[in-house]
Design a protein around this motif. Structure first.
Motif, PDB file in Angstrom:
ATOM      1  N   PHE A 154       0.826  -1.196   0.000  1.00  0.00           N
ATOM      2  CA  PHE A 154       0.000   0.000   0.000  1.00  0.00           C
ATOM      3  C   PHE A 154       0.866   1.255   0.000  1.00  0.00           C
ATOM      4  O   PHE A 154       0.629   2.188  -0.753  1.00  0.00           O
ATOM      5  N   GLU A 155       1.887   1.278   0.839  1.00  0.00           N
ATOM      6  CA  GLU A 155       2.745   2.456   0.924  1.00  0.00           C
ATOM      7  C   GLU A 155       3.554   2.664  -0.355  1.00  0.00           C
ATOM      8  O   GLU A 155       3.757   3.802  -0.782  1.00  0.00           O
ATOM      9  N   LEU A 156       4.008   1.600  -0.964  1.00  0.00           N
ATOM     10  CA  LEU A 156       4.728   1.737  -2.228  1.00  0.00           C
ATOM     11  C   LEU A 156       3.787   2.233  -3.329  1.00  0.00           C
ATOM     12  O   LEU A 156       4.173   3.060  -4.157  1.00  0.00           O
ATOM     13  N   GLY A 157       2.547   1.748  -3.338  1.00  0.00           N
ATOM     14  CA  GLY A 157       1.555   2.244  -4.299  1.00  0.00           C
ATOM     15  C   GLY A 157       1.249   3.717  -4.061  1.00  0.00           C
ATOM     16  O   GLY A 157       1.152   4.513  -4.999  1.00  0.00           O
ATOM     17  N   TYR A 158       1.070   4.102  -2.807  1.00  0.00           N
ATOM     18  CA  TYR A 158       0.854   5.505  -2.423  1.00  0.00           C
ATOM     19  C   TYR A 158       2.012   6.373  -2.918  1.00  0.00           C
ATOM     20  O   TYR A 158       1.809   7.422  -3.514  1.00  0.00           O
ATOM     21  N   SER A 159       3.228   5.889  -2.696  1.00  0.00           N
ATOM     22  CA  SER A 159       4.415   6.636  -3.108  1.00  0.00           C
ATOM     23  C   SER A 159       4.489   6.759  -4.625  1.00  0.00           C
ATOM     24  O   SER A 159       4.787   7.833  -5.152  1.00  0.00           O
ATOM     25  N   ALA A 160       4.224   5.661  -5.329  1.00  0.00           N
ATOM     26  CA  ALA A 160       4.261   5.690  -6.790  1.00  0.00           C
ATOM     27  C   ALA A 160       3.215   6.651  -7.342  1.00  0.00           C
ATOM     28  O   ALA A 160       3.485   7.396  -8.297  1.00  0.00           O
ATOM     29  N   LEU A 161       2.038   6.660  -6.735  1.00  0.00           N
ATOM     30  CA  LEU A 161       0.974   7.560  -7.167  1.00  0.00           C
ATOM     31  C   LEU A 161       1.400   9.023  -7.005  1.00  0.00           C
ATOM     32  O   LEU A 161       1.257   9.831  -7.929  1.00  0.00           O
ATOM     33  N   PHE A 162       1.938   9.368  -5.845  1.00  0.00           N
ATOM     34  CA  PHE A 162       2.343  10.747  -5.611  1.00  0.00           C
ATOM     35  C   PHE A 162       3.552  11.156  -6.451  1.00  0.00           C
ATOM     36  O   PHE A 162       3.590  12.257  -6.991  1.00  0.00           O
ATOM     37  N   LEU A 163       4.541  10.275  -6.572  1.00  0.00           N
ATOM     38  CA  LEU A 163       5.709  10.606  -7.392  1.00  0.00           C
ATOM     39  C   LEU A 163       5.330  10.681  -8.873  1.00  0.00           C
ATOM     40  O   LEU A 163       5.833  11.539  -9.602  1.00  0.00           O
ATOM     41  N   GLY A 164       4.432   9.803  -9.306  1.00  0.00           N
ATOM     42  CA  GLY A 164       3.933   9.882 -10.683  1.00  0.00           C
ATOM     43  C   GLY A 164       3.180  11.177 -10.918  1.00  0.00           C
ATOM     44  O   GLY A 164       3.305  11.795 -11.982  1.00  0.00           O
ATOM     45  N   GLY A 165       2.407  11.609  -9.943  1.00  0.00           N
ATOM     46  CA  GLY A 165       1.702  12.888 -10.044  1.00  0.00           C
ATOM     47  C   GLY A 165       2.656  14.058 -10.166  1.00  0.00           C
ATOM     48  O   GLY A 165       2.442  14.976 -10.963  1.00  0.00           O
ATOM     49  N   ILE A 166       3.731  14.034  -9.391  1.00  0.00           N
ATOM     50  CA  ILE A 166       4.754  15.093  -9.483  1.00  0.00           C
ATOM     51  C   ILE A 166       5.387  15.086 -10.865  1.00  0.00           C
ATOM     52  O   ILE A 166       5.589  16.134 -11.485  1.00  0.00           O
ATOM     53  N   TRP A 167       5.699  13.893 -11.365  1.00  0.00           N
ATOM     54  CA  TRP A 167       6.330  13.788 -12.681  1.00  0.00           C
ATOM     55  C   TRP A 167       5.394  14.346 -13.768  1.00  0.00           C
ATOM     56  O   TRP A 167       5.824  15.118 -14.620  1.00  0.00           O
ATOM     57  N   LEU A 168       4.104  13.971 -13.728  1.00  0.00           N
ATOM     58  CA  LEU A 168       3.146  14.477 -14.709  1.00  0.00           C
ATOM     59  C   LEU A 168       2.965  15.994 -14.589  1.00  0.00           C
ATOM     60  O   LEU A 168       2.899  16.702 -15.601  1.00  0.00           O
ATOM     61  N   TRP A 169       2.880  16.483 -13.372  1.00  0.00           N
ATOM     62  CA  TRP A 169       2.731  17.922 -13.139  1.00  0.00           C
ATOM     63  C   TRP A 169       3.932  18.679 -13.695  1.00  0.00           C
ATOM     64  O   TRP A 169       3.776  19.687 -14.376  1.00  0.00           O
ATOM     65  N   LYS A 170       5.122  18.181 -13.444  1.00  0.00           N
ATOM     66  CA  LYS A 170       6.342  18.829 -13.924  1.00  0.00           C
ATOM     67  C   LYS A 170       6.399  18.787 -15.456  1.00  0.00           C
ATOM     68  O   LYS A 170       6.763  19.771 -16.095  1.00  0.00           O
ATOM     69  N   ARG A 171       6.033  17.658 -16.038  1.00  0.00           N
ATOM     70  CA  ARG A 171       6.020  17.526 -17.499  1.00  0.00           C
ATOM     71  C   ARG A 171       5.037  18.506 -18.129  1.00  0.00           C
ATOM     72  O   ARG A 171       5.329  19.159 -19.122  1.00  0.00           O
ATOM     73  N   ARG A 172       3.875  18.600 -17.536  1.00  0.00           N
ATOM     74  CA  ARG A 172       2.846  19.520 -18.047  1.00  0.00           C
ATOM     75  C   ARG A 172       3.298  20.974 -17.901  1.00  0.00           C
ATOM     76  O   ARG A 172       3.081  21.797 -18.776  1.00  0.00           O
ATOM     77  N   GLN A 173       3.931  21.272 -16.779  1.00  0.00           N
ATOM     78  CA  GLN A 173       4.445  22.623 -16.535  1.00  0.00           C
ATOM     79  C   GLN A 173       5.528  22.982 -17.562  1.00  0.00           C
ATOM     80  O   GLN A 173       5.526  24.077 -18.102  1.00  0.00           O
ATOM     81  N   ASP A 174       6.433  22.034 -17.823  1.00  0.00           N
ATOM     82  CA  ASP A 174       7.491  22.274 -18.825  1.00  0.00           C
ATOM     83  C   ASP A 174       6.902  22.472 -20.212  1.00  0.00           C
ATOM     84  O   ASP A 174       7.351  23.331 -20.971  1.00  0.00           O
ATOM     85  N   LYS A 175       5.879  21.695 -20.567  1.00  0.00           N
ATOM     86  CA  LYS A 175       5.217  21.842 -21.874  1.00  0.00           C
ATOM     87  C   LYS A 175       4.538  23.206 -21.966  1.00  0.00           C
ATOM     88  O   LYS A 175       4.619  23.870 -22.998  1.00  0.00           O
ATOM     89  N   PHE A 176       3.893  23.625 -20.905  1.00  0.00           N
ATOM     90  CA  PHE A 176       3.237  24.929 -20.879  1.00  0.00           C
ATOM     91  C   PHE A 176       4.252  26.058 -21.089  1.00  0.00           C
ATOM     92  O   PHE A 176       4.004  26.995 -21.831  1.00  0.00           O
ATOM     93  N   ILE A 177       5.406  25.953 -20.451  1.00  0.00           N
ATOM     94  CA  ILE A 177       6.438  26.983 -20.582  1.00  0.00           C
ATOM     95  C   ILE A 177       6.971  27.007 -22.016  1.00  0.00           C
ATOM     96  O   ILE A 177       7.227  28.074 -22.569  1.00  0.00           O
TER      97      ILE A 177
END
Length: 180
Positions: A154-177
């Protein structure tokens, strides 16, 4: 209670969403120091096991798991920042409060246990949510018991979800810039 895995990942995610300066600290020389600091603050409330080991008295989920102690830690960090780096003292104090507070929030939503002393010193009542998000850990079964597989998964899934969210957010932010 969540393990240091969930607490440190949560501290890192909060740090990534609320950087200390107007520009991203990802490329600064002090980025690693800030990440380590955030992970330390995220697990700091659980350092109450040290006096427990020394004195033999149960301290876990005591006063270090309270809003009052969260304010104290944030204020001490703020005062130290005024001495060493005035520019970031408000942001670092707020970041510290959010990260330390995230530890309380995760422990509050954990199955099992008696809860946390959320409103210490005003009351000695323990608080725990009736709705749990994190599964209980059976400490009495030992460190390497097979029942911990669900908890760790559960904790590894929680971590993967949050780290994946950060990665997607950063990717989207870079594309926007790039599009600007």
């Amino acid at each position: 209670m969540p393990s240091p895995i969930a607490h440190t990942i949560t501290g890192y995610v909060i740090f990534r969403f609320f950087p200390l300066d107007k520009h991203s600290v990802a490329w600064s020389k002090s980025w690693l120091v800030y990440v380590i600091y955030c992970m330390f603050i995220a697990t700091l409330p659980d350092f109450d096991f040290i006096p427990q080991l020394l004195a033999g008295k149960k301290y876990h989920h005591g006063f270090t798991h309270s809003l009052s102690f969260t304010f104290i830690v944030s204020a001490v960090v703020g005062l130290l920042c005024i001495l060493f780096n005035r520019k970031i003292f408000i942001r670092l104090s707020l970041l510290t409060f959010m990260i330390y507070g995230s530890h309380l929030l995760l422990d509050f939503f954990t199955d099992g246990g008696k809860g946390i002393l959320l409103l210490w010193p005003f009351t000695d009542d323990f608080f725990i949510s009736s709705v749990s998000f994190f599964p209980a850990v059976k400490h009495s079964k030992g460190l390497f018991h097979s029942s911990h597989a669900l908890f760790i998964s559960f904790e590894l899934g929680y971590s993967a979800l949050f780290l994946g969210g950060i990665w997607l957010w950063k990717r989207r932010q870079d594309k926007f810039i790039k599009d600007i």
